[in-house]
Design a protein around this motif. Structure first.
Motif, PDB file in Angstrom:
ATOM      1  N   ARG A   1       0.862  -1.192   0.000  1.00 39.29           N
ATOM      2  CA  ARG A   1       0.000   0.000   0.000  1.00 39.29           C
ATOM      3  C   ARG A   1       0.893   1.235   0.000  1.00 39.29           C
ATOM      4  NH1 ARG A   1      -4.453  -1.270   4.618  1.00 39.29           N
ATOM      5  NH2 ARG A   1      -5.389   0.598   3.688  1.00 39.29           N
ATOM      6  N   ASP A   2       0.799   2.018  -1.089  1.00 37.80           N
ATOM      7  CA  ASP A   2       1.711   3.142  -1.245  1.00 37.80           C
ATOM      8  C   ASP A   2       1.043   4.499  -1.063  1.00 37.80           C
ATOM      9  OD1 ASP A   2       0.182   3.200  -3.495  1.00 37.80           O
ATOM     10  OD2 ASP A   2       1.840   3.140  -4.932  1.00 37.80           O
TER      11      ASP A   2
ATOM     12  N   ARG B   1       1.268   5.342   4.691  1.00 39.83           N
ATOM     13  CA  ARG B   1       2.632   5.655   5.126  1.00 39.83           C
ATOM     14  C   ARG B   1       2.608   6.444   6.437  1.00 39.83           C
ATOM     15  NH1 ARG B   1       7.406   5.967   2.212  1.00 39.83           N
ATOM     16  NH2 ARG B   1       6.209   5.632   0.305  1.00 39.83           N
ATOM     17  N   VAL B   2       1.757   7.462   6.486  1.00 38.93           N
ATOM     18  CA  VAL B   2       1.656   8.290   7.688  1.00 38.93           C
ATOM     19  C   VAL B   2       1.185   7.456   8.880  1.00 38.93           C
ATOM     20  CG1 VAL B   2       0.392  10.195   8.759  1.00 38.93           C
ATOM     21  CG2 VAL B   2       1.310  10.452   6.444  1.00 38.93           C
ATOM     22  N   ALA B   3       0.205   6.571   8.646  1.00 35.16           N
ATOM     23  CA  ALA B   3      -0.305   5.735   9.733  1.00 35.16           C
ATOM     24  C   ALA B   3       0.789   4.847  10.312  1.00 35.16           C
ATOM     25  CB  ALA B   3      -1.464   4.881   9.230  1.00 35.16           C
TER      26      ALA B   3
ATOM     27  N   ALA C   1       6.743   3.153  13.360  1.00 34.05           N
ATOM     28  CA  ALA C   1       7.737   2.651  12.414  1.00 34.05           C
ATOM     29  C   ALA C   1       8.789   3.732  12.148  1.00 34.05           C
ATOM     30  CB  ALA C   1       7.075   2.244  11.101  1.00 34.05           C
ATOM     31  N   ASP C   2      10.006   3.286  11.873  1.00 34.06           N
ATOM     32  CA  ASP C   2      11.094   4.219  11.607  1.00 34.06           C
ATOM     33  C   ASP C   2      11.238   4.536  10.125  1.00 34.06           C
ATOM     34  OD1 ASP C   2      12.786   4.444  14.320  1.00 34.06           O
ATOM     35  OD2 ASP C   2      12.022   2.407  14.118  1.00 34.06           O
ATOM     36  N   ASP C   3      10.729   3.644   9.270  1.00 32.88           N
ATOM     37  CA  ASP C   3      10.798   3.874   7.828  1.00 32.88           C
ATOM     38  C   ASP C   3       9.730   3.023   7.157  1.00 32.88           C
ATOM     39  OD1 ASP C   3      11.587   4.844   5.373  1.00 32.88           O
ATOM     40  OD2 ASP C   3      13.676   4.215   5.558  1.00 32.88           O
ATOM     41  N   TYR C   4       9.438   3.311   5.883  1.00 34.73           N
ATOM     42  CA  TYR C   4       8.340   2.671   5.168  1.00 34.73           C
ATOM     43  C   TYR C   4       8.779   2.432   3.731  1.00 34.73           C
ATOM     44  CZ  TYR C   4       3.365   2.001   3.833  1.00 34.73           C
ATOM     45  OH  TYR C   4       2.160   1.497   3.401  1.00 34.73           O
ATOM     46  N   VAL C   5       8.775   1.185   3.299  1.00 32.48           N
ATOM     47  CA  VAL C   5       9.192   0.827   1.947  1.00 32.48           C
ATOM     48  C   VAL C   5       8.022   0.157   1.243  1.00 32.48           C
ATOM     49  CG1 VAL C   5      10.834  -0.481   0.549  1.00 32.48           C
ATOM     50  CG2 VAL C   5      11.563   0.478   2.748  1.00 32.48           C
ATOM     51  N   THR C   6       7.690   0.631   0.044  1.00 31.97           N
ATOM     52  CA  THR C   6       6.547   0.070  -0.676  1.00 31.97           C
ATOM     53  C   THR C   6       6.999  -1.011  -1.661  1.00 31.97           C
ATOM     54  OG1 THR C   6       6.686   1.842  -2.334  1.00 31.97           O
ATOM     55  CG2 THR C   6       5.190   2.172  -0.475  1.00 31.97           C
ATOM     56  N   LYS C   7       6.134  -2.022  -1.816  1.00 32.52           N
ATOM     57  CA  LYS C   7       6.369  -3.090  -2.788  1.00 32.52           C
ATOM     58  C   LYS C   7       5.820  -2.652  -4.149  1.00 32.52           C
ATOM     59  CE  LYS C   7       5.633  -6.638   0.764  1.00 32.52           C
ATOM     60  NZ  LYS C   7       4.815  -7.816   1.149  1.00 32.52           N
ATOM     61  N   PRO C   8       6.466  -3.053  -5.249  1.00 31.29           N
ATOM     62  CA  PRO C   8       7.729  -3.795  -5.310  1.00 31.29           C
ATOM     63  C   PRO C   8       8.911  -2.894  -4.995  1.00 31.29           C
ATOM     64  CG  PRO C   8       7.026  -3.218  -7.513  1.00 31.29           C
ATOM     65  CD  PRO C   8       5.918  -2.757  -6.588  1.00 31.29           C
ATOM     66  N   PHE C   9       9.983  -3.486  -4.516  1.00 29.38           N
ATOM     67  CA  PHE C   9      11.164  -2.726  -4.148  1.00 29.38           C
ATOM     68  C   PHE C   9      12.408  -3.522  -4.523  1.00 29.38           C
ATOM     69  CE2 PHE C   9       9.628  -5.113  -0.469  1.00 29.38           C
ATOM     70  CZ  PHE C   9      10.711  -5.969  -0.258  1.00 29.38           C
ATOM     71  N   SER C  10      13.525  -2.838  -4.530  1.00 30.64           N
ATOM     72  CA  SER C  10      14.813  -3.493  -4.748  1.00 30.64           C
ATOM     73  C   SER C  10      15.369  -3.946  -3.404  1.00 30.64           C
ATOM     74  CB  SER C  10      15.794  -2.528  -5.414  1.00 30.64           C
ATOM     75  OG  SER C  10      17.122  -2.976  -5.271  1.00 30.64           O
ATOM     76  N   PRO C  11      15.836  -5.184  -3.279  1.00 33.12           N
ATOM     77  CA  PRO C  11      16.471  -5.611  -2.024  1.00 33.12           C
ATOM     78  C   PRO C  11      17.614  -4.693  -1.612  1.00 33.12           C
ATOM     79  CG  PRO C  11      16.019  -7.524  -3.391  1.00 33.12           C
ATOM     80  CD  PRO C  11      15.719  -6.306  -4.234  1.00 33.12           C
ATOM     81  N   ARG C  12      18.320  -4.129  -2.600  1.00 33.85           N
ATOM     82  CA  ARG C  12      19.406  -3.203  -2.279  1.00 33.85           C
ATOM     83  C   ARG C  12      18.872  -1.948  -1.595  1.00 33.85           C
ATOM     84  NH1 ARG C  12      23.060  -2.139  -7.400  1.00 33.85           N
ATOM     85  NH2 ARG C  12      24.135  -0.883  -5.818  1.00 33.85           N
TER      86      ARG C  12
END
Length: 227
Positions: free
Chosen positions: A80-81, A86-88, A94-105
């Motif tokens: 969910r982007d 993200r704000v919730a 949470a300290d950070d938020y990464v949306t799928k799809p993403f790079s493992p790097r």
């Protein structure tokens, strides 16, 4: 000496790719596919990479529980982007938020960044404390401020990510300058020499930044005289 990362993800392909990327970067990784397994393993982790949608519960519930009992950093993974999602997550703790799809790097880079922010001071047994704040870009040795150049600060920040781990000169060049710069090993050696001098001037042992001959450098808790 590597940081222990708990990856909480029920999709095997995603969990495997993230765990592999983190392990390749030197982290110690444990994977949990459920909220109950994550709860049982959280006390052994120094950072959690957390999927919000789990088969037996919500990642939000885990964040709420952990925020009451521990200070463990949390990076959320979510498909969910939207800004509200993200704000919730960030407001939940949470300290950070990464949306799928993403790079493992990208996840590895986010893990490094969150660990730098959350582990401002890194005491070394039997040696004075080296400390840095990645947000204000201030560093201290033995309680005294270090007036570092940008490169010196970035080299020290990299070495302090995992005290005891040896970083090759090539790895330091890639991390500090990035791709596309013709930087020689001698340049790294020169910056490390200047960094050691400033550490010594602050009253700490310059050998805290140790040369591993033929390989590179590391921060050590058993300093010897640098060559």
């Amino acid at each position: 000496m590597s940081a222990r990362i708990l990856v909480v993800e029920d999709e095997p392909a995603i969990a495997e790719s993230v765990a592999y990327a983190l392990g390749r970067d030197g982290f110690s990784v444990t994977v949990a596919a459920t909220a109950s397994a994550a709860s049982a393993l959280a006390d052994t982790a120094e950072l959690v990479v957390l999927d919000l949608m789990l088969p037996d519960g919500s990642g939000f519930d885990l964040i709420a529980i952990w925020r009451k009992t521990k200070k463990i950093p949390i990076i959320v993974l979510s498909s969910r982007d939207g800004e509200a999602d993200r704000v919730a997550a960030l407001e939940a703790g949470a300290d950070d938020y990464v949306t799928k799809p993403f790079s493992p790097r990208e996840v590895v880079a986010r893990v490094r960044a969150v660990l730098r922010r959350s582990q401002v001071e890194i005491p070394l047994q039997g040696a004075p404390v080296l400390a840095l704040d990645a947000v204000t870009r201030r560093a201290r040795a033995n309680g005294s401020s270090l007036e570092l150049t940008r490169v010196e600060f970035d080299v020290l920040a990299c070495l302090l990510e995992q005290p005891g781990r040896v970083y090759s000169r090539g790895e330091l060049i890639g991390r500090v300058w990035g791709d596309g710069f013709a930087i020689t090993d001698r340049t790294i050696d020169s910056h490390v020499k200047a960094l050691r001098k400033k550490v010594a001037e602050a009253g700490a042992e310059p050998g805290l930044i140790e040369t591993v001959r033929g390989v590179g450098y590391r921060v050590t808790d058993a300093p010897s005289s640098p060559p």
